[in-house]
Design an enzyme around this catalytic site. Structure first.
Site, PDB file in Angstrom:
ATOM      1  N   LEU A 125       0.834  -1.202   0.000  1.00 31.81           N
ATOM      2  CA  LEU A 125       0.000   0.000   0.000  1.00 31.81           C
ATOM      3  C   LEU A 125       0.876   1.262   0.000  1.00 31.81           C
ATOM      4  O   LEU A 125       0.763   2.108  -0.877  1.00 31.81           O
ATOM      5  CB  LEU A 125      -0.936  -0.016   1.225  1.00 31.81           C
ATOM      6  N   GLY A 131       2.089   7.926   2.462  1.00 33.11           N
ATOM      7  CA  GLY A 131       2.054   7.156   3.696  1.00 33.11           C
ATOM      8  C   GLY A 131       0.667   7.241   4.302  1.00 33.11           C
ATOM      9  O   GLY A 131      -0.221   6.433   3.995  1.00 33.11           O
ATOM     10  N   GLN A 335      14.948   1.478  32.235  1.00 31.79           N
ATOM     11  CA  GLN A 335      15.337   2.210  33.450  1.00 31.79           C
ATOM     12  C   GLN A 335      15.525   1.234  34.623  1.00 31.79           C
ATOM     13  O   GLN A 335      16.453   1.384  35.416  1.00 31.79           O
ATOM     14  CB  GLN A 335      14.252   3.256  33.778  1.00 31.79           C
ATOM     15  N   GLU A 362       0.815   0.712   9.901  1.00 28.16           N
ATOM     16  CA  GLU A 362      -0.637   0.406   9.963  1.00 28.16           C
ATOM     17  C   GLU A 362      -1.435   1.602  10.493  1.00 28.16           C
ATOM     18  O   GLU A 362      -2.439   1.444  11.193  1.00 28.16           O
ATOM     19  CB  GLU A 362      -0.896  -0.875  10.754  1.00 28.16           C
ATOM     20  N   THR A 364      -0.439   5.836  11.627  1.00 28.15           N
ATOM     21  CA  THR A 364       0.281   6.490  12.735  1.00 28.15           C
ATOM     22  C   THR A 364      -0.674   6.782  13.900  1.00 28.15           C
ATOM     23  O   THR A 364      -1.907   6.757  13.739  1.00 28.15           O
ATOM     24  CB  THR A 364       0.871   7.833  12.273  1.00 28.15           C
TER      25      THR A 364
HETATM   26  N1  CAA Z   1     -13.809   0.163   5.948  1.00 25.44           N
HETATM   27  C1  CAA Z   1     -14.510   0.225   4.798  1.00 25.44           C
HETATM   28  N2  CAA Z   1     -14.517   1.325   4.011  1.00 25.44           N
HETATM   29  C2  CAA Z   1     -13.784   2.379   4.403  1.00 25.44           C
HETATM   30  C3  CAA Z   1     -13.033   2.375   5.590  1.00 25.44           C
HETATM   31  C4  CAA Z   1     -13.074   1.206   6.378  1.00 25.44           C
HETATM   32  N3  CAA Z   1     -12.396   1.128   7.513  1.00 25.44           N
HETATM   33  N4  CAA Z   1     -12.409   3.557   5.711  1.00 25.44           N
HETATM   34  C5  CAA Z   1     -12.759   4.295   4.654  1.00 25.44           C
HETATM   35  N5  CAA Z   1     -13.584   3.577   3.858  1.00 25.44           N
HETATM   36  C6  CAA Z   1     -14.219   4.026   2.620  1.00 25.44           C
HETATM   37  C7  CAA Z   1     -15.121   5.204   2.956  1.00 25.44           C
HETATM   38  O1  CAA Z   1     -16.392   4.769   3.349  1.00 25.44           O
HETATM   39  C8  CAA Z   1     -15.126   5.956   1.655  1.00 25.44           C
HETATM   40  O2  CAA Z   1     -16.019   5.352   0.744  1.00 25.44           O
HETATM   41  P1  CAA Z   1     -17.471   6.033   0.398  1.00 25.44           P
HETATM   42  O3  CAA Z   1     -17.116   7.374  -0.157  1.00 25.44           O
HETATM   43  O4  CAA Z   1     -18.056   5.072  -0.562  1.00 25.44           O
HETATM   44  O5  CAA Z   1     -18.179   6.124   1.708  1.00 25.44           O
HETATM   45  C9  CAA Z   1     -13.736   5.750   1.085  1.00 25.44           C
HETATM   46  O6  CAA Z   1     -13.251   4.526   1.715  1.00 25.44           O
HETATM   47  C10 CAA Z   1     -12.804   6.870   1.403  1.00 25.44           C
HETATM   48  O7  CAA Z   1     -12.749   7.015   2.800  1.00 25.44           O
HETATM   49  P2  CAA Z   1     -12.170   8.302   3.503  1.00 25.44           P
HETATM   50  O8  CAA Z   1     -12.892   9.506   2.986  1.00 25.44           O
HETATM   51  O9  CAA Z   1     -12.190   8.075   4.961  1.00 25.44           O
HETATM   52  O10 CAA Z   1     -10.680   8.332   2.952  1.00 25.44           O
HETATM   53  P3  CAA Z   1      -9.497   9.325   3.252  1.00 25.44           P
HETATM   54  O11 CAA Z   1      -8.772   9.555   2.020  1.00 25.44           O
HETATM   55  O12 CAA Z   1      -9.994  10.471   4.071  1.00 25.44           O
HETATM   56  O13 CAA Z   1      -8.495   8.428   4.150  1.00 25.44           O
HETATM   57  C11 CAA Z   1      -7.526   7.555   6.140  1.00 25.44           C
HETATM   58  C12 CAA Z   1      -8.772   7.938   5.370  1.00 25.44           C
HETATM   59  C13 CAA Z   1      -8.065   7.003   7.428  1.00 25.44           C
HETATM   60  C14 CAA Z   1      -6.586   8.710   6.418  1.00 25.44           C
HETATM   61  C15 CAA Z   1      -6.753   6.442   5.390  1.00 25.44           C
HETATM   62  O14 CAA Z   1      -6.077   6.971   4.270  1.00 25.44           O
HETATM   63  C16 CAA Z   1      -5.744   5.745   6.288  1.00 25.44           C
HETATM   64  O15 CAA Z   1      -6.090   4.829   7.023  1.00 25.44           O
HETATM   65  N6  CAA Z   1      -4.450   6.164   6.231  1.00 25.44           N
HETATM   66  C17 CAA Z   1      -3.416   5.448   6.921  1.00 25.44           C
HETATM   67  C18 CAA Z   1      -2.756   4.493   5.977  1.00 25.44           C
HETATM   68  C19 CAA Z   1      -2.212   3.298   6.672  1.00 25.44           C
HETATM   69  O16 CAA Z   1      -2.705   2.847   7.702  1.00 25.44           O
HETATM   70  N7  CAA Z   1      -1.158   2.739   6.100  1.00 25.44           N
HETATM   71  C20 CAA Z   1      -0.599   1.542   6.613  1.00 25.44           C
HETATM   72  C21 CAA Z   1       0.274   0.944   5.591  1.00 25.44           C
HETATM   73  S1  CAA Z   1       0.249  -0.796   5.581  1.00 25.44           S
HETATM   74  C22 CAA Z   1       1.348  -1.285   6.746  1.00 25.44           C
HETATM   75  O17 CAA Z   1       1.851  -0.545   7.527  1.00 25.44           O
HETATM   76  C23 CAA Z   1       1.569  -2.752   6.720  1.00 25.44           C
HETATM   77  C24 CAA Z   1       2.920  -3.190   7.041  1.00 25.44           C
HETATM   78  O18 CAA Z   1       3.742  -3.455   6.168  1.00 25.44           O
HETATM   79  C25 CAA Z   1       3.235  -3.429   8.464  1.00 25.44           C
END
Ligand code: CAA
Length: 382
Positions: A125, A131, A335, A362, A364
């Site tokens: 992702l 990020g 500590q 996953e 921040t």
């Molecule tokens: N479940 C289902 N659908 C979801 C959802 C969820 N939890 N969250 C959002 N959606 C859907 C929304 O309903 C929306 O769809 P509709 O318009 O049809 O309703 C669409 O997705 C867009 O949602 P948002 O408007 O909430 O999207 P956003 O652009 O504002 O982003 C965010 C939200 C929470 C910031 C998201 O981008 C996010 O979680 N960012 C963090 C990224 C992340 O966690 N990265 C981790 C990388 S992977 C990793 O770390 C693995 C590893 O290797 C260890």
């Protein structure tokens, strides 16, 4: 919510504890120093059933509920977060996404191998410039007849150099979350390049990589979920993934508490065990409360998820609290250990280094707070 574990859950927890004490803890320091856990751990994790938790038996899984999964994640996290991460990503983020979103053919094609440890998966992702704002990712997938051609770069990918398959999120449509589609891509595909990222503060045993896809061709049968649903695939995986990271942090923190208790009882200063000093007891008490509070948040989120109730906000709360608590607890443990905590002959230096990434990946801590804030206020701050 019932706080009593079933007999099966108790047995699984005991099995995981014994297994981690035998297969992980004796090697964790050596793997950290070598910057690689023994690759044979994947097969051993599969043989004990830990790579099939939550996957239906008909696809080679070992079944079990979300709390059972968390109990195992806690034990693996207590042993070595690098090992816990291998499972969290390959099983928690990828195999479970295939089970949730895959066609019958996709499930039969990939899940038995993943559960048996014959295949390992990574979750593609994050990108160099994407990020927290995952919805703006740039990896492209362009339609070419029955195929898709993928180009772009993924960054900080856990299991990246080890994985046989990658769940890749790519842009197939316009800007924003709705233009993203998920694909299951074999890492042996032509044009699939990867580079191991070294020099990490912690999780040194884990293979973290940059993936560069240069015109990788996949058939439409490798698309996971509908076109344009990739962001939902990622978010539904991360909702549960965050509980898994939190459970791992409970284990990491518990390991620090247990080590501190043992050390404080035997370490003598001023003619008595340091455990008898009130300032040490305060540290131990604070650590114990953090561990238990984090675990209760994890169990609540797991319980809601298992019952099919909304649980995203509770998962964010568990992830936020448990990850931040793991850093505080590891730091306090250091500590208690004094100078001995600063060298890697004792486990707490590694735990402190490993804990630091938990508030980054996953989602921040800041993202978790904004998700909790959005649920509380109904106002989207993103
Ligand atoms: N479940 C289902 N659908 C979801 C959802 C969820 N939890 N969250 C959002 N959606 C859907 C929304 O309903 C929306 O769809 P509709 O318009 O049809 O309703 C669409 O997705 C867009 O949602 P948002 O408007 O909430 O999207 P956003 O652009 O504002 O982003 C965010 C939200 C929470 C910031 C998201 O981008 C996010 O979680 N960012 C963090 C990224 C992340 O966690 N990265 C981790 C990388 S992977 C990793 O770390 C693995 C590893 O290797 C260890």
């Amino acid at each position: 919510m019932d706080f009593t574990l079933t007999q099966e859950q108790e047995q699984l927890r005991a099995l995981a504890r014994t297994w981690v004490e035998r297969e992980v803890i004796p090697h964790a320091t050596e793997w950290d120093r070598a910057e690689q856990v023994d690759p044979g751990i994947v097969k051993r994790l599969a043989d004990v059933g830990f790579l099939g938790l939550g996957i239906a038996e008909e696809y080679g899984g070992s079944g079990g509920d979300m709390l059972s999964y968390c109990l195992v994640m806690e034990e693996l996290g207590r042993g070595d977060s690098s090992v816990r991460g291998i499972v969290s990503v390959s099983l928690g983020l990828v195999a479970k996404s295939i089970q949730r979103w895959g066609t019958e053919e996709q499930k039969r094609r990939w899940l038995p191998g993943l559960c048996a440890g014959e295949l390992l998966a990574c979750f593609g992702l994050t990108e160099p410039e994407t990020g927290s704002d995952a919805g703006s990712l740039r990896m492209k997938a362009v339609r070419d007849g029955d195929d898709w051609v993928l180009s772009g770069t993924k960054m900080f990918i856990t299991n990246g150099t080890w994985a046989d398959i990658a769940l890749i999120f790519a842009r197939t449509g316009g800007p924003g979350p709705k233009g993203i589609t998920a694909f299951v891509v074999p890492t042996s595909s032509d044009g699939f390049n990867r580079r191991e990222i070294k020099g990490k503060l912690g999780l040194r045993g884990q293979a973290t990589a940059e993936l560069v896809l240069d015109g990788v061709r996949v058939s439409d049968e490798q698309r996971l979920g509908p076109e344009g649903a990739g962001f939902k695939v990622a978010m539904t995986a991360l909702d549960r993934g965050r509980i898994s990271v939190a459970a791992g942090c409970v284990g990491l923190a518990r390991g620090c508490l247990e080590a501190s208790l043992e050390y404080a009882r035997q370490r003598q200063q001023f003619g008595k065990p340091i455990a008898s000093f009130q300032l040490i007891q305060e540290m131990l008490a604070d650590m114990a409360v953090e561990v238990d509070a984090a675990r209760l948040l994890v169990w609540r989120a797991a319980d809601l998820a298992q019952r099919g109730e909304p649980f995203g906000t509770q998962a964010s709360m568990a992830k936020l609290f448990a990850t931040e608590a793991s850093i505080r607890v590891a730091n306090t443990a250091l500590q208690v250990f004094g100078g001995y905590g600063y060298i890697d002959e004792f486990p707490v230096a590694k735990a402190l280094r490993d804990s630091r990434v938990m508030t980054l990946y996953e989602g921040t801590s800041q993202i978790q707070k904004l998700l909790i804030g959005r649920a509380l206020t109904g106002i989207n701050a993103f």
